[in-house]
Design an enzyme around this catalytic site. Structure first.
Site, mmCIF file in Angstrom:
data_model
loop_
_atom_site.group_PDB
_atom_site.id
_atom_site.type_symbol
_atom_site.label_atom_id
_atom_site.label_comp_id
_atom_site.label_asym_id
_atom_site.label_seq_id
_atom_site.Cartn_x
_atom_site.Cartn_y
_atom_site.Cartn_z
ATOM 1 N N LYS A 245 -4.590 3.797 -3.319
ATOM 2 C CA LYS A 245 -4.011 3.216 -2.095
ATOM 3 C C LYS A 245 -5.033 3.216 -0.945
ATOM 4 C CE LYS A 245 0.081 2.237 -3.889
ATOM 5 N NZ LYS A 245 0.522 0.874 -4.155
ATOM 6 N N TYR B 43 -3.606 8.655 -7.235
ATOM 7 C CA TYR B 43 -2.778 7.644 -6.569
ATOM 8 C C TYR B 43 -3.318 7.332 -5.169
ATOM 9 C CZ TYR B 43 1.470 5.477 -4.601
ATOM 10 O OH TYR B 43 2.369 4.623 -3.997
ATOM 11 N N SER C 160 0.891 -1.154 0.000
ATOM 12 C CA SER C 160 0.000 0.000 0.000
ATOM 13 C C SER C 160 0.927 1.201 0.000
ATOM 14 C CB SER C 160 -0.891 -0.075 1.245
ATOM 15 O OG SER C 160 -1.626 1.090 1.400
HETATM 16 P P1 NAD Z 1 9.337 0.830 -9.209
HETATM 17 O O1 NAD Z 1 8.837 1.632 -10.340
HETATM 18 O O2 NAD Z 1 10.788 0.552 -9.143
HETATM 19 O O3 NAD Z 1 8.571 -0.573 -9.141
HETATM 20 C C1 NAD Z 1 7.265 -0.784 -9.602
HETATM 21 C C2 NAD Z 1 7.256 -2.049 -10.427
HETATM 22 O O4 NAD Z 1 5.899 -2.371 -10.814
HETATM 23 C C3 NAD Z 1 8.075 -1.905 -11.712
HETATM 24 O O5 NAD Z 1 8.962 -3.000 -11.791
HETATM 25 C C4 NAD Z 1 7.039 -1.988 -12.806
HETATM 26 O O6 NAD Z 1 7.526 -2.571 -13.990
HETATM 27 C C5 NAD Z 1 5.965 -2.842 -12.141
HETATM 28 N N1 NAD Z 1 4.664 -2.756 -12.792
HETATM 29 C C6 NAD Z 1 3.963 -1.650 -13.149
HETATM 30 N N2 NAD Z 1 2.822 -2.007 -13.776
HETATM 31 C C7 NAD Z 1 2.802 -3.361 -13.796
HETATM 32 C C8 NAD Z 1 1.896 -4.325 -14.295
HETATM 33 N N3 NAD Z 1 0.775 -3.977 -14.960
HETATM 34 N N4 NAD Z 1 2.157 -5.651 -14.107
HETATM 35 C C9 NAD Z 1 3.287 -6.027 -13.474
HETATM 36 N N5 NAD Z 1 4.204 -5.163 -13.000
HETATM 37 C C10 NAD Z 1 3.957 -3.847 -13.174
HETATM 38 O O7 NAD Z 1 8.856 1.587 -7.889
HETATM 39 P P2 NAD Z 1 8.788 1.065 -6.368
HETATM 40 O O8 NAD Z 1 9.027 2.252 -5.523
HETATM 41 O O9 NAD Z 1 9.617 -0.129 -6.161
HETATM 42 O O10 NAD Z 1 7.231 0.710 -6.245
HETATM 43 C C11 NAD Z 1 6.754 -0.533 -5.782
HETATM 44 C C12 NAD Z 1 5.448 -0.320 -5.021
HETATM 45 O O11 NAD Z 1 5.712 0.499 -3.882
HETATM 46 C C13 NAD Z 1 4.339 0.403 -5.802
HETATM 47 O O12 NAD Z 1 3.113 -0.259 -5.547
HETATM 48 C C14 NAD Z 1 4.323 1.792 -5.197
HETATM 49 O O13 NAD Z 1 3.042 2.387 -5.265
HETATM 50 C C15 NAD Z 1 4.711 1.476 -3.767
HETATM 51 N N6 NAD Z 1 5.254 2.598 -2.990
HETATM 52 C C16 NAD Z 1 6.427 3.204 -3.353
HETATM 53 C C17 NAD Z 1 6.909 4.252 -2.584
HETATM 54 C C18 NAD Z 1 8.184 4.976 -2.945
HETATM 55 O O14 NAD Z 1 8.432 6.059 -2.379
HETATM 56 N N7 NAD Z 1 9.020 4.451 -3.806
HETATM 57 C C19 NAD Z 1 6.210 4.696 -1.451
HETATM 58 C C20 NAD Z 1 5.021 4.050 -1.120
HETATM 59 C C21 NAD Z 1 4.562 2.997 -1.883
#
Ligand code: NAD
Length: 271
Positions: free
Chosen positions: A150, A146, A132
């Site tokens: 979430k 977004y 989340s």
């Molecule tokens: P990231 O972009 O490195 O990773 C996201 C991954 O999801 C990528 O590998 C992308 O290819 C994949 N993806 C997107 N659409 C897809 C689909 N249809 N099918 C399969 N894979 C798909 O970024 P991250 O920071 O590692 O994000 C991972 C999760 O963490 C996300 O859900 C994001 O909302 C959440 N998140 C991130 C942060 C942050 O600050 N980085 C904070 C809170 C939550």
């Protein structure tokens, strides 16, 4: 018997680092991604197998689950991690952009979760962990779409706990604050239009600064490991420098006061 985790969105960021962390700790890892052919790293790590899975493609979900069970015998933990952020002025977002945001972050999670449930229910064991965000329980400017996804995840998972507990299936949300991954570059799509440009420039600029000094994804990987192994029926795991404190403040303070604090930080420099 070794435990197995299936991870979505494992090609980069939190998903990739989590895959490596679990493999180092002796787990079998099904690292799933949309384009397995692009991986050059995970396939060389012992214990990790790569499978194709797009959370918006049911056939690929079924295929990845079946292949994982065939390869490792069972799945113990599903880590719903794939996601991205559509941000900016809501007025400037197209219906197609908003639908894609919900298709990936909400319906994608629902698709994979629904598909793994027969396996977990029959085994009377399993843990569903979803990335989340602290943004599933508090909000910042320009993240309306977004946050919508979430907040939906938080409600979905909170309710799901009830009906799955009799089957010994645990439901958990990882709630990261800002984490330094490609999320802040490649995985953010910004919708903009003239009247909002100045607001977006200043507010988004201030928000991006937080991303620059944020911790890396390893802290999240370790939290996912805790959630996978603590044996608890516990729903929420905030993680990252600011997430536990901000969520506590959001819970403690009247909304108006909390929003005033957010404004004072995010709208800094706005006249
Ligand atoms: P990231 O972009 O490195 O990773 C996201 C991954 O999801 C990528 O590998 C992308 O290819 C994949 N993806 C997107 N659409 C897809 C689909 N249809 N099918 C399969 N894979 C798909 O970024 P991250 O920071 O590692 O994000 C991972 C999760 O963490 C996300 O859900 C994001 O909302 C959440 N998140 C991130 C942060 C942050 O600050 N980085 C904070 C809170 C939550």
């Amino acid at each position: 018997m070794k435990k197995t985790i299936l991870i979505t969105g494992a090609s980069t960021g939190i998903g990739k680092v989590t895959a490596i962390h679990f493999a180092k700790n002796g787990w079998n890892v099904a690292a799933t991604m949309r384009s397995p052919e692009k991986d050059t790293e995970l396939k060389n790590i012992s214990g990790i197998k790569i499978f194709k899975l797009d959370v918006m493609d049911q056939a690929s979900i079924d295929g990845a689950i079946q292949s994982t069970i065939k390869e490792f015998g069972k799945i113990d933990v599903l880590f719903n991690n794939a996601g991205y952020a559509l941000i900016g002025a809501f007025e400037a977002m197209t219906e197609a952009q908003i639908k894609r945001q919900f298709d990936t972050n909400v319906f994608g999670v629902m698709n994979v979760t629904r598909s793994i449930l027969p396996h977990f229910r029959e085994r009377k064991d399993g843990t569903i962990i979803t990335t989340s965000s602290m943004g599933g329980r508090l909000t910042f400017p320009l993240y309306s779409a977004y946050h919508g996804t979430k907040f939906a995840i938080e409600g979905f998972m909170e309710s799901l706990q009830f009906e799955l507990k009799p089957f010994n299936i645990k439901v958990k949300n990882i709630e990261p604050g800002a984490i330094k991954t490609d999320f802040y570059s490649r995985s953010i799509e910004i919708a903009t239009m003239k009247p909002y440009e100045k607001y977006i420039e200043i507010a988004n600029g201030n928000m991006m600064k937080v991303g620059e000094t944020a911790p890396g994804p390893q802290v999240v990987a370790e939290k996912v490991f805790t959630a996978s192994t603590d044996g608890k029926f516990k729903l929420r795991y905030p993680v990252g420098n600011n997430a536990p404190a901000l969520l506590f403040m959001r819970w403690l303070l009247p909304l108006k006061m909390f929003m005033g604090i957010v404004r004072s930080q995010v709208e800094k420099g706005m006249k």
